[in-house]
Design a protein around this motif. Structure first.
Motif, PDB file in Angstrom:
ATOM      1  N   GLU A   1       1.129  -1.352   0.142  1.00 24.40           N
ATOM      2  CA  GLU A   1      -0.351  -0.074  -0.341  1.00 24.40           C
ATOM      3  C   GLU A   1       0.876   1.445  -0.056  1.00 24.40           C
ATOM      4  O   GLU A   1       0.021   2.373   0.473  1.00 24.40           O
ATOM      5  CB  GLU A   1      -1.166   0.129   1.347  1.00 24.40           C
ATOM      6  CG  GLU A   1      -1.830  -0.824   1.712  1.00 24.40           C
ATOM      7  CD  GLU A   1      -2.899  -0.762   2.635  1.00 24.40           C
ATOM      8  OE1 GLU A   1      -2.646   0.108   3.336  1.00 24.40           O
ATOM      9  OE2 GLU A   1      -3.932  -1.899   1.687  1.00 24.40           O
ATOM     10  N   ALA A   2       2.611   0.927   0.353  1.00 26.66           N
ATOM     11  CA  ALA A   2       2.682   2.377  -0.051  1.00 26.66           C
ATOM     12  C   ALA A   2       2.934   2.868  -1.115  1.00 26.66           C
ATOM     13  O   ALA A   2       2.946   2.302  -2.455  1.00 26.66           O
ATOM     14  CB  ALA A   2       4.313   1.589   0.248  1.00 26.66           C
TER      15      ALA A   2
ATOM     16  N   LEU B   1       9.964   0.620   3.920  1.00 30.13           N
ATOM     17  CA  LEU B   1       8.941   2.331   4.368  1.00 30.13           C
ATOM     18  C   LEU B   1       8.057   2.062   4.333  1.00 30.13           C
ATOM     19  O   LEU B   1       7.384   1.212   3.428  1.00 30.13           O
ATOM     20  CB  LEU B   1       9.453   3.594   3.386  1.00 30.13           C
ATOM     21  CG  LEU B   1      10.554   4.453   3.788  1.00 30.13           C
ATOM     22  CD1 LEU B   1      10.660   5.385   2.384  1.00 30.13           C
ATOM     23  CD2 LEU B   1      10.122   4.879   4.998  1.00 30.13           C
ATOM     24  N   SER B   2       6.892   1.741   5.527  1.00 34.25           N
ATOM     25  CA  SER B   2       5.430   1.466   5.088  1.00 34.25           C
ATOM     26  C   SER B   2       3.977   2.603   4.659  1.00 34.25           C
ATOM     27  O   SER B   2       4.957   4.441   4.349  1.00 34.25           O
ATOM     28  CB  SER B   2       5.206   1.173   6.553  1.00 34.25           C
ATOM     29  OG  SER B   2       4.912   2.735   7.435  1.00 34.25           O
ATOM     30  N   LYS B   3       3.434   2.572   4.464  1.00 33.87           N
ATOM     31  CA  LYS B   3       2.143   3.487   3.305  1.00 33.87           C
ATOM     32  C   LYS B   3       2.834   5.069   4.929  1.00 33.87           C
ATOM     33  O   LYS B   3       3.033   6.159   4.155  1.00 33.87           O
ATOM     34  CB  LYS B   3       1.445   2.747   3.564  1.00 33.87           C
ATOM     35  CG  LYS B   3       0.275   3.892   3.416  1.00 33.87           C
ATOM     36  CD  LYS B   3      -1.103   3.986   2.852  1.00 33.87           C
ATOM     37  CE  LYS B   3      -2.817   4.506   1.976  1.00 33.87           C
ATOM     38  NZ  LYS B   3      -2.727   5.352   3.046  1.00 33.87           N
ATOM     39  N   ALA B   4       2.438   4.602   5.961  1.00 35.22           N
ATOM     40  CA  ALA B   4       1.698   6.062   6.570  1.00 35.22           C
ATOM     41  C   ALA B   4       3.619   6.603   7.427  1.00 35.22           C
ATOM     42  O   ALA B   4       3.793   7.997   6.773  1.00 35.22           O
ATOM     43  CB  ALA B   4       2.071   5.089   8.520  1.00 35.22           C
TER      44      ALA B   4
ATOM     45  N   TRP C   1       5.773   7.174   4.855  1.00 33.78           N
ATOM     46  CA  TRP C   1       6.188   6.957   3.646  1.00 33.78           C
ATOM     47  C   TRP C   1       5.300   8.853   3.567  1.00 33.78           C
ATOM     48  O   TRP C   1       5.684   9.981   3.704  1.00 33.78           O
ATOM     49  CB  TRP C   1       5.394   7.312   2.550  1.00 33.78           C
ATOM     50  CG  TRP C   1       6.713   6.093   1.506  1.00 33.78           C
ATOM     51  CD1 TRP C   1       6.068   4.700   1.374  1.00 33.78           C
ATOM     52  CD2 TRP C   1       7.438   6.367   0.170  1.00 33.78           C
ATOM     53  NE1 TRP C   1       8.123   4.254   0.801  1.00 33.78           N
ATOM     54  CE2 TRP C   1       7.909   5.277   0.112  1.00 33.78           C
ATOM     55  CE3 TRP C   1       7.260   7.680  -0.356  1.00 33.78           C
ATOM     56  CZ2 TRP C   1       9.296   5.206  -1.296  1.00 33.78           C
ATOM     57  CZ3 TRP C   1       8.119   7.888  -0.924  1.00 33.78           C
ATOM     58  CH2 TRP C   1       9.004   6.554  -1.200  1.00 33.78           C
ATOM     59  N   GLU C   2       3.960   9.345   3.845  1.00 31.18           N
ATOM     60  CA  GLU C   2       3.530  10.262   4.398  1.00 31.18           C
ATOM     61  C   GLU C   2       3.436  11.389   5.120  1.00 31.18           C
ATOM     62  O   GLU C   2       3.068  12.578   4.615  1.00 31.18           O
ATOM     63  CB  GLU C   2       0.881   9.374   4.089  1.00 31.18           C
ATOM     64  CG  GLU C   2       1.380   9.011   3.568  1.00 31.18           C
ATOM     65  CD  GLU C   2      -0.089   8.553   3.361  1.00 31.18           C
ATOM     66  OE1 GLU C   2      -0.317   8.130   5.076  1.00 31.18           O
ATOM     67  OE2 GLU C   2      -0.748   7.280   2.751  1.00 31.18           O
ATOM     68  N   GLN C   3       4.322  10.591   6.243  1.00 27.01           N
ATOM     69  CA  GLN C   3       4.916  11.416   7.568  1.00 27.01           C
ATOM     70  C   GLN C   3       6.460  11.894   7.383  1.00 27.01           C
ATOM     71  O   GLN C   3       6.793  12.618   8.329  1.00 27.01           O
ATOM     72  CB  GLN C   3       4.797  11.039   8.629  1.00 27.01           C
ATOM     73  CG  GLN C   3       3.388   9.946   9.249  1.00 27.01           C
ATOM     74  CD  GLN C   3       3.543   9.266   9.921  1.00 27.01           C
ATOM     75  OE1 GLN C   3       4.219   8.690  11.083  1.00 27.01           O
ATOM     76  NE2 GLN C   3       1.800   8.884  10.037  1.00 27.01           N
ATOM     77  N   MET C   4       6.900  12.076   5.762  1.00 29.76           N
ATOM     78  CA  MET C   4       8.444  11.712   5.281  1.00 29.76           C
ATOM     79  C   MET C   4       8.571  13.245   5.740  1.00 29.76           C
ATOM     80  O   MET C   4       7.813  14.039   5.437  1.00 29.76           O
ATOM     81  CB  MET C   4       8.804  11.183   3.888  1.00 29.76           C
ATOM     82  CG  MET C   4      10.191  11.680   4.044  1.00 29.76           C
ATOM     83  SD  MET C   4      10.484  11.012   2.635  1.00 29.76           S
ATOM     84  CE  MET C   4      10.454   9.080   2.377  1.00 29.76           C
ATOM     85  N   GLU C   5       9.733  13.298   6.750  1.00 27.86           N
ATOM     86  CA  GLU C   5      10.027  14.817   6.473  1.00 27.86           C
ATOM     87  C   GLU C   5      11.535  14.956   5.712  1.00 27.86           C
ATOM     88  O   GLU C   5      12.604  14.242   5.173  1.00 27.86           O
ATOM     89  CB  GLU C   5      10.553  15.252   7.677  1.00 27.86           C
ATOM     90  CG  GLU C   5       9.084  15.186   8.655  1.00 27.86           C
ATOM     91  CD  GLU C   5       8.745  15.663  10.405  1.00 27.86           C
ATOM     92  OE1 GLU C   5      10.816  15.752  10.903  1.00 27.86           O
ATOM     93  OE2 GLU C   5       8.002  15.834  11.359  1.00 27.86           O
ATOM     94  N   ALA C   6      12.469  16.261   5.784  1.00 28.79           N
ATOM     95  CA  ALA C   6      13.331  16.568   5.118  1.00 28.79           C
ATOM     96  C   ALA C   6      14.431  15.492   5.377  1.00 28.79           C
ATOM     97  O   ALA C   6      14.860  15.255   4.309  1.00 28.79           O
ATOM     98  CB  ALA C   6      13.496  18.281   5.122  1.00 28.79           C
ATOM     99  N   HIS C   7      14.647  16.123   6.608  1.00 25.03           N
ATOM    100  CA  HIS C   7      15.559  15.101   6.697  1.00 25.03           C
ATOM    101  C   HIS C   7      15.700  13.725   6.724  1.00 25.03           C
ATOM    102  O   HIS C   7      16.542  12.931   5.834  1.00 25.03           O
ATOM    103  CB  HIS C   7      16.243  15.440   8.369  1.00 25.03           C
ATOM    104  CG  HIS C   7      15.572  14.439   9.284  1.00 25.03           C
ATOM    105  ND1 HIS C   7      15.684  13.579   9.638  1.00 25.03           N
ATOM    106  CD2 HIS C   7      13.914  15.244   9.341  1.00 25.03           C
ATOM    107  CE1 HIS C   7      14.620  13.097  10.317  1.00 25.03           C
ATOM    108  NE2 HIS C   7      13.589  13.977  10.324  1.00 25.03           N
TER     109      HIS C   7
END
Length: 316
Positions: A91-92, A271-274, A276-282
């Motif tokens: 689902e990612a 990487l899970s779907k969540a 990915w969606e919560q990824m930040e720049a660092h």
């Protein structure tokens, strides 16, 4: 050492394989007469979208002798990048397989430069340059001329043994060599799976792709906002697109590459779907430090993620 053209060519091909390249062929540098009308028609239809650079240096695209002076031969190589493993969470958001590992521009160009050095030291002094998707070169046309395969209905090069998950690169050199005949016939036959599978209808007819409707264009090349009419058509693709390759029968038997540099960051595959969606720049910087994904920058990737996430939310 006075080598025949055949001997020189065979040495180059053997060295290419020794360097880990999967395919190598040689074409005579000349004007691509057969491509002129098709390429101009593609531009006239504005299938290049915002990729304005595609309309620049048209004569150089059609005649590499204008790109590198005194070019006589084009050595074309192919490097398989099909991965051993793929993203774990079904689902990612999905990124194109070519971007799993280290940026291919550096990996392939390094091997091409090693091949150029070998030619200079072992075969004869040459002047030339290596190119990997970095100059006005119609690389698929030259790969076909060099006998590496045929052009599929999705406009990509296809090879019967390897399929289409290939990076292409070229050496333009001022040495006469033995040239291939275009030995590959078109093995697509009546198949139209790639055309039917394209969710945005980018393959407008067999062998013609409207680049401005391709998911890769929207997620990489387009700098502004993704058009609303594309909502629901990305099939969770966040960077690039492999759909037309994934459905191609010639890729059913695709074998995993053996290039260490293309091994993905383990954090990417897990990487899970969540996440990915919560990824930040660092985190983006850590995972994609050496990847081609950096081309879109965090801002661009975030735009893509938001676009497909919003659509997914609307459909739940």
């Amino acid at each position: 050492m006075n080598l025949t053209l055949t001997a020189k060519s065979n040495l180059i091909k053997s060295k290419a394989l020794e360097l880990g390249l999967d395919l190598c062929g040689i074409a005579k540098a000349d004007f691509l007469e057969d491509e002129k009308e098709n390429f101009q028609s593609w531009l006239d239809k504005e299938y290049h979208g915002e990729m304005a650079y595609m309309a620049n240096n048209i004569e150089k695209r059609l005649d590499p002798r204008l790109l590198v002076e005194n070019t006589k031969s084009i050595v074309v190589v192919g490097l398989n990048y099909f991965p051993k493993q793929q993203q774990e969470d079904p689902e990612a958001p999905v990124i194109a397989k070519y971007a799993y590992g280290k940026d291919y521009h550096f990996v392939l160009k390094d091997r091409l430069n090693q091949l150029l050095e070998y030619i200079n030291t072992e075969i004869g002094e040459v002047s030339g340059r290596a190119f990997v998707d970095s100059a006005p070169i119609l690389e698929h046309a030259w790969a076909k001329k060099a006998g590496l395969g045929w052009i599929g209905k999705n406009s990509l090069l296809l090879n019967r043994k390897i399929g289409s998950f290939l990076f292409l690169g070229e050496l333009l050199i001022d040495m006469e060599l033995e040239y291939e005949e275009e030995k590959y016939q078109d093995f697509c036959g009546g198949c139209s799976k790639c055309i039917r599978a394209c969710p945005t209808g980018a393959i407008t007819e067999p062998y013609v792709v409207n680049g401005s409707k391709c998911i890769s264009y929207f997620t990489i090349e387009l700098k502004g906002e993704i058009p609303e009419e594309m909502k629901g058509k990305f099939e969770n693709r966040a960077f690039g697109c492999d759909i037309c390759q994934d459905v191609c029968p010639w890729n059913r038997m695709a074998k995993a590459h053996s290039v260490p540099e293309f091994e993905p960051n383990p954090d990417l595959l897990s990487l899970s779907k969540a996440e990915w969606e919560q990824m930040e720049a660092h985190k983006f910087g850590e995972i994609f430090k050496n990847s081609a994904v950096k081309r879109t920058k965090f801002k661009g990737l975030k735009r893509n993620l938001d676009f497909i996430t919003e659509n997914n939310d609307e459909n739940t």
